[in-house]
Design an enzyme around this catalytic site. Structure first.
Site, PDB file in Angstrom:
ATOM      1  N   HIS A  81       0.546  -1.624  -0.131  1.00 12.97           N
ATOM      2  CA  HIS A  81      -0.114   0.185   0.044  1.00 12.97           C
ATOM      3  C   HIS A  81       1.219   0.960   0.035  1.00 12.97           C
ATOM      4  O   HIS A  81       0.521   2.321   0.666  1.00 12.97           O
ATOM      5  CB  HIS A  81      -0.942   0.368   1.252  1.00 12.97           C
ATOM      6  CG  HIS A  81      -1.901  -1.068   1.200  1.00 12.97           C
ATOM      7  ND1 HIS A  81      -3.255  -0.928   0.597  1.00 12.97           N
ATOM      8  CD2 HIS A  81      -1.939  -1.912   1.201  1.00 12.97           C
ATOM      9  CE1 HIS A  81      -4.074  -2.216   0.573  1.00 12.97           C
ATOM     10  NE2 HIS A  81      -2.906  -2.959   1.698  1.00 12.97           N
ATOM     11  N   ASN A 154     -10.570  -2.472   2.928  1.00 14.36           N
ATOM     12  CA  ASN A 154     -10.363  -2.519   1.620  1.00 14.36           C
ATOM     13  C   ASN A 154     -11.210  -2.212   0.337  1.00 14.36           C
ATOM     14  O   ASN A 154     -12.664  -2.607   1.179  1.00 14.36           O
ATOM     15  CB  ASN A 154      -9.470  -4.288   0.862  1.00 14.36           C
ATOM     16  CG  ASN A 154      -8.023  -4.113   1.117  1.00 14.36           C
ATOM     17  OD1 ASN A 154      -7.576  -2.940   1.375  1.00 14.36           O
ATOM     18  ND2 ASN A 154      -7.548  -5.876   1.193  1.00 14.36           N
ATOM     19  N   TYR A 368       0.861  -4.693  12.008  1.00 14.43           N
ATOM     20  CA  TYR A 368       1.145  -2.500  11.790  1.00 14.43           C
ATOM     21  C   TYR A 368       1.499  -2.454  12.708  1.00 14.43           C
ATOM     22  O   TYR A 368       2.253  -1.388  12.250  1.00 14.43           O
ATOM     23  CB  TYR A 368      -0.326  -2.468  11.359  1.00 14.43           C
ATOM     24  CG  TYR A 368      -1.507  -3.242  10.051  1.00 14.43           C
ATOM     25  CD1 TYR A 368      -1.792  -3.971  10.777  1.00 14.43           C
ATOM     26  CD2 TYR A 368      -1.331  -2.185   9.981  1.00 14.43           C
ATOM     27  CE1 TYR A 368      -2.730  -4.979   9.289  1.00 14.43           C
ATOM     28  CE2 TYR A 368      -2.292  -2.634   8.186  1.00 14.43           C
ATOM     29  CZ  TYR A 368      -2.889  -3.923   8.290  1.00 14.43           C
ATOM     30  OH  TYR A 368      -3.029  -3.953   7.006  1.00 14.43           O
TER      31      TYR A 368
HETATM   32 FE1  HDD Z   1      -2.934  -4.598   5.228  1.00 18.41          FE
HETATM   33  C1  HDD Z   1      -1.262  -1.791   4.862  1.00 18.41           C
HETATM   34  C2  HDD Z   1      -5.244  -3.538   4.376  1.00 18.41           C
HETATM   35  C3  HDD Z   1      -3.677  -8.075   5.687  1.00 18.41           C
HETATM   36  C4  HDD Z   1       0.481  -6.192   6.933  1.00 18.41           C
HETATM   37  N1  HDD Z   1      -3.358  -2.997   4.992  1.00 18.41           N
HETATM   38  C5  HDD Z   1      -2.129  -1.633   4.860  1.00 18.41           C
HETATM   39  C6  HDD Z   1      -3.068  -1.071   4.402  1.00 18.41           C
HETATM   40  C7  HDD Z   1      -4.502  -1.745   3.837  1.00 18.41           C
HETATM   41  C8  HDD Z   1      -4.407  -3.266   4.101  1.00 18.41           C
HETATM   42  C9  HDD Z   1      -5.372  -0.214   3.471  1.00 18.41           C
HETATM   43  C10 HDD Z   1      -2.983  -0.021   4.400  1.00 18.41           C
HETATM   44  C11 HDD Z   1      -3.119   1.412   5.432  1.00 18.41           C
HETATM   45  C12 HDD Z   1      -2.715   3.301   5.103  1.00 18.41           C
HETATM   46  O1  HDD Z   1      -3.106   3.134   4.063  1.00 18.41           O
HETATM   47  O2  HDD Z   1      -1.689   3.241   5.333  1.00 18.41           O
HETATM   48  N2  HDD Z   1      -4.456  -5.426   5.156  1.00 18.41           N
HETATM   49  C13 HDD Z   1      -5.491  -4.793   4.554  1.00 18.41           C
HETATM   50  C14 HDD Z   1      -6.602  -5.831   4.597  1.00 18.41           C
HETATM   51  C15 HDD Z   1      -6.817  -7.099   5.042  1.00 18.41           C
HETATM   52  C16 HDD Z   1      -4.845  -6.964   5.240  1.00 18.41           C
HETATM   53  C17 HDD Z   1      -7.929  -5.519   4.397  1.00 18.41           C
HETATM   54  C18 HDD Z   1      -7.307  -7.957   4.304  1.00 18.41           C
HETATM   55  C19 HDD Z   1      -7.989  -8.230   5.639  1.00 18.41           C
HETATM   56  N3  HDD Z   1      -2.193  -7.004   5.910  1.00 18.41           N
HETATM   57  C20 HDD Z   1      -2.520  -8.147   5.912  1.00 18.41           C
HETATM   58  C21 HDD Z   1      -2.118  -9.125   6.699  1.00 18.41           C
HETATM   59  C22 HDD Z   1      -0.772  -9.089   6.995  1.00 18.41           C
HETATM   60  C23 HDD Z   1      -0.764  -7.006   6.969  1.00 18.41           C
HETATM   61  C24 HDD Z   1      -2.114 -10.031   6.360  1.00 18.41           C
HETATM   62  C25 HDD Z   1       0.129  -9.027   7.284  1.00 18.41           C
HETATM   63  C26 HDD Z   1       0.361 -10.346   8.462  1.00 18.41           C
HETATM   64  N4  HDD Z   1      -0.639  -4.068   5.591  1.00 18.41           N
HETATM   65  C27 HDD Z   1      -0.142  -5.066   6.724  1.00 18.41           C
HETATM   66  C28 HDD Z   1       1.236  -4.289   7.087  1.00 18.41           C
HETATM   67  C29 HDD Z   1       1.081  -2.740   6.115  1.00 18.41           C
HETATM   68  C30 HDD Z   1      -0.243  -3.144   5.390  1.00 18.41           C
HETATM   69  C31 HDD Z   1       2.838  -4.762   6.091  1.00 18.41           C
HETATM   70  C32 HDD Z   1       2.481  -1.701   5.206  1.00 18.41           C
HETATM   71  C33 HDD Z   1       2.106  -0.235   5.482  1.00 18.41           C
HETATM   72  C34 HDD Z   1       1.297  -0.260   6.953  1.00 18.41           C
HETATM   73  O3  HDD Z   1       0.589  -1.644   7.197  1.00 18.41           O
HETATM   74  O4  HDD Z   1       1.543   0.312   8.028  1.00 18.41           O
HETATM   75  O5  HDD Z   1       1.060  -3.840   8.009  1.00 18.41           O
END
Ligand code: HDD
Length: 699
Positions: A81, A154, A368
């Site tokens: 993202h 999402n 997160y």
């Molecule tokens: Fe995630 C970012 C949505 C599963 C780990 N995720 C991130 C963002 C969104 C989502 C909208 C951007 C947030 C922003 O604008 O800063 N992610 C989802 C949805 C998921 C999902 C709807 C399933 C239901 N994500 C998911 C899993 C993991 C992560 C299973 C890890 C185990 N996601 C992350 C992250 C991020 C992220 C690596 C990258 C930047 C952040 O968190 O802030 O932690």
């Protein structure tokens, strides 16, 4: 429960941010970061001879500060993202949900809760294009009176995987391949589809991402889903499982694939600008907020597991209860400290809301918080955009890089002899976890219902309209055509036969797979509500914020041009005049108009509709290849096209619809396939009603 005086102020966050906001307009002198005024910011201090040549001095503390700050300007982009844009807004609750929760934000209808939303794509890096085929992030931070509540969702209600431990694998597979960092902003490559085949649990999600949902027309025209299952706890301590929904007032609309590809090059910031411009013009996007609620004891009564994030809760079984609305009404002042530094956590919940045992959510709750530390440092929650608007204080969480809050007092631990910083009881608003009973063996396992992977994928595909199904077939074909390893595209086309045999046959033919003869899983044709995006058209077509191009050359009909432009402006459309040259185009009656763009500076793809007024200018336009292409390309992209008087025969011939006969002068208005033509009063064309999102919605 103790509440914060800010709870009724929708712009409470705006007021909070003012403490850290400076205005560059205030003609204040330029200083170093330690406050000393700078006399010459343009030349490095040097030792110079009479010809003014010589070496630069390391001594120049002003130059060194400037260069050093610049060298460290970048922070790691989000690991997923990375590309996104944000805006401020508010949440308004219309109906109290006190029967299911004690959360103030969901029970106090007198409140307006300030919020920040960040929309994003998943795969591409920070500088990638907006219109790629991808899931869109829909992350909301509500600054509630009881602390920040983040819904990190999402625009698609399900996810690829069931267990968070698989997240690094699915993301590595979709990201650019490790040997050459190709491709950017695309899932169309061997590794992604290899992974998709290897994990049949992704099958439902990959139907959604190959549908038009993955190429939205605008962030303002897509749904939002919390995806994971959370819990709500009421006063009596009873738990309901919950899924959160956001349904856009403007309806759900998409680009067509050819358009998305072209806009990616023509205007990579298309979605970012679209959101900013609509807010700037006062057309605030709004979403209805709804919840699907399931009493805890019902959790075992479905053929799927409600805690499996690869499954939706069919609305026929669990209806959505709409109780509020979010509105986005203010753009950020500066991208970096606000949109880039905003940081969401699924673990940010407030009293009255709790987690569930959804194994994806459980892992997210760890990830997160952790990722923000590497991106923003341990004090990331202190950053102005992230800090709550309600009072917050911890004697223990302190120090670390970038700490700037100053906490007076002699102790930094609890309990302490001063009883400083005491915890709160539940009655005082303290967070108390739902006392869920737990027992079992320590095992790496998921419940049996998690093993079923195809039912809902079939229902999704069955529920689409024929046009949407065609788009799915084309999307799979595009993606698998980009895979050059036969193992990958052959296996994937075979997998599709478990969804729909015709779909699999079409894709196999296009991409060189083996045509499947029978399906490994019978498709009984079951459909469900809320899956086809055509269900989400606004009740009345709205032209407001739609981009309409009016095409002109010298000797156009001034009256028709101005009346149409005014009528569109009155309805809130964003009207752009495209002329043969930006120095000006002259009407038949002599008036000069300065266009917004000339023909090679803009493209039909950047507009939702096009109007060509009458006038002798048609003769010049007929010699203009870009103009002619504009009309046929608009038609191919299913856009509304309107023309009057001299423009009528040209448009009808250009489009070559057999049903549209060449109109005779004085004939009534005609409408066919979104093309509206007529003679006389230009504005009456608008009454036909096709010039609006309903026409585009089919795209
Ligand atoms: Fe995630 C970012 C949505 C599963 C780990 N995720 C991130 C963002 C969104 C989502 C909208 C951007 C947030 C922003 O604008 O800063 N992610 C989802 C949805 C998921 C999902 C709807 C399933 C239901 N994500 C998911 C899993 C993991 C992560 C299973 C890890 C185990 N996601 C992350 C992250 C991020 C992220 C690596 C990258 C930047 C952040 O968190 O802030 O932690």
């Amino acid at each position: 429960m103790a509440t914060n005086p800010n709870s009724k102020i929708a712009d409470g966050k705006h007021a909070d941010l003012q403490k850290d906001t400076v205005d560059i307009q205030d003609k204040q002198h330029m200083t170093t970061d330690h406050g000393v005024r700078i006399s010459n910011p343009d030349q490095w201090l040097r030792v110079v001879d009479e010809k003014k040549t010589g070496s630069s001095l390391l001594e120049d503390q002003i130059a060194r500060e400037k260069i050093t700050r610049f060298d460290h300007e970048r922070i790691p982009e989000r690991v997923v993202h990375a590309r996104g844009t944000g805006a401020f807004g508010k949440f308004k609750l219309y109906e109290s949900a006190e029967d299911v929760t004690t959360a103030g934000v969901l029970t106090d209808t007198s409140r307006e809760t300030p919020l920040f939303v960040r929309f994003s794509t998943v795969q591409g890096s920070k500088g990638s294009a907006d219109t790629v085929r991808d899931v869109r992030g829909f992350a909301i931070k509500m600054y509630t009176a009881e602390g920040n509540w983040d819904i990190v969702g999402n625009n698609i209600p399900v996810f690829f995987i069931q267990d968070a431990i698989k997240f690094p694998d699915v993301i590595h597979s979709v990201k650019p391949e490790p040997q050459n960092e190709v491709p950017q902003g695309q899932s169309a490559h061997n590794n992604f589809w290899d992974f998709q085949y290897m994990h049949s649990e992704v099958t439902h999600m990959n139907q959604w991402i190959m549908s038009d949902r993955a190429i939205p027309r605008s962030f303002r025209m897509m749904q939002g889903f919390g995806v994971n299952t959370f819990s709500l706890i009421n006063k009596a301590g009873k738990r309901h499982f919950v899924k959160f929904h956001f349904t856009p007032e403007l309806g759900v609309h998409s680009l067509v694939w050819d358009e998305a590809l072209k806009i990616g090059g023509q205007d990579p910031d298309f979605h970012r600008k679209d959101l900013g411009e609509a807010i700037e013009a006062g057309h605030f996007p709004r979403w209805k907020f709804g919840m699907q609620l399931m009493p805890e004891e019902k959790v075992d009564s479905f053929e799927f597991d409600p805690l499996d994030a690869t499954k939706v809760w069919p609305e026929e079984l669990v209806p959505i209860r709409y109780i509020g609305e979010i509105e986005l009404n203010r753009n950020v002042d500066e991208f970096f400290p606000q949109t880039e530094q905003v940081a969401f956590c699924t673990s940010h919940i407030v009293p009255g809301i709790d987690f569930s045992d959804d194994p994806l959510l459980q892992g997210r709750n760890f990830s997160y918080f952790d990722t923000q530390i590497s991106r923003l440092g341990p004090n990331w929650e202190e950053l102005p955009i992230n800090r709550p608007v309600c009072p917050y204080m911890s004697l223990v969480n302190r120090d670390g890089q970038g700490r700037h809050r100053i906490t007076k007092g002699k102790v930094n631990y609890w309990p302490n002899r001063f009883e400083a910083n005491p915890p709160a009881t539940a009655e005082q608003g303290g967070f108390v976890s739902y006392p869920q009973k737990q027992q079992g063996a320590k095992k790496r396992a998921l419940s049996d219902k998690f093993k079923e992977h195809f039912n809902q994928a079939q229902v999704f595909y069955n529920s689409l309209s024929p046009i949407e199904k065609m788009h799915v077939a084309k999307a799979f074909s595009f993606e698998l055509d980009h895979c050059d390893d036969p193992v990958v595209y052959k296996r994937m086309t075979e997998r599709l036969s478990a969804i729909d045999l015709d779909l699999a046959k079409t894709v196999a033919k296009n991409v060189g797979g083996d045509t499947p003869l029978k399906s490994p899983k019978e498709n009984k044709g079951k459909k469900a509500k809320g899956l086809s995006q055509l269900e989400f058209m606004p009740e009345k077509p709205i032209i407001a914020t739609r981009r309409v191009a009016i095409l002109l050359a010298d000797e156009f009909d001034f009256n028709q041009y101005t009346t149409m432009k005014q009528a569109l402006n009155e309805r809130g459309a964003f009207v752009f005049t495209i002329g043969a040259q930006r120095q000006g185009v002259t009407a038949e009656s002599g008036q000069k108009v300065i266009p917004d763009h000339f023909y090679s500076g803009a493209r039909s793809t950047l507009f939702d509709a096009v109007y060509v007024p009458g006038g002798k200018h048609i003769q010049a336009l007929l010699k203009n290849g870009v103009f002619k292409h504009w009309i046929s390309e608009s038609f191919a992209h299913l856009k509304a096209i309107a023309g009057s008087n001299e423009a009528v025969p040209f448009i009808e011939k250009r489009i070559g619809l057999p049903e549209v006969e060449v109109a005779q002068s004085g004939s009534p208005l005609k409408e066919s396939y979104g093309v509206v033509t007529g003679y006389g009063d230009a504005v009456s064309l608008l009454k036909v009603g096709t010039v609006g999102p309903d026409a585009k919605g089919l795209a």
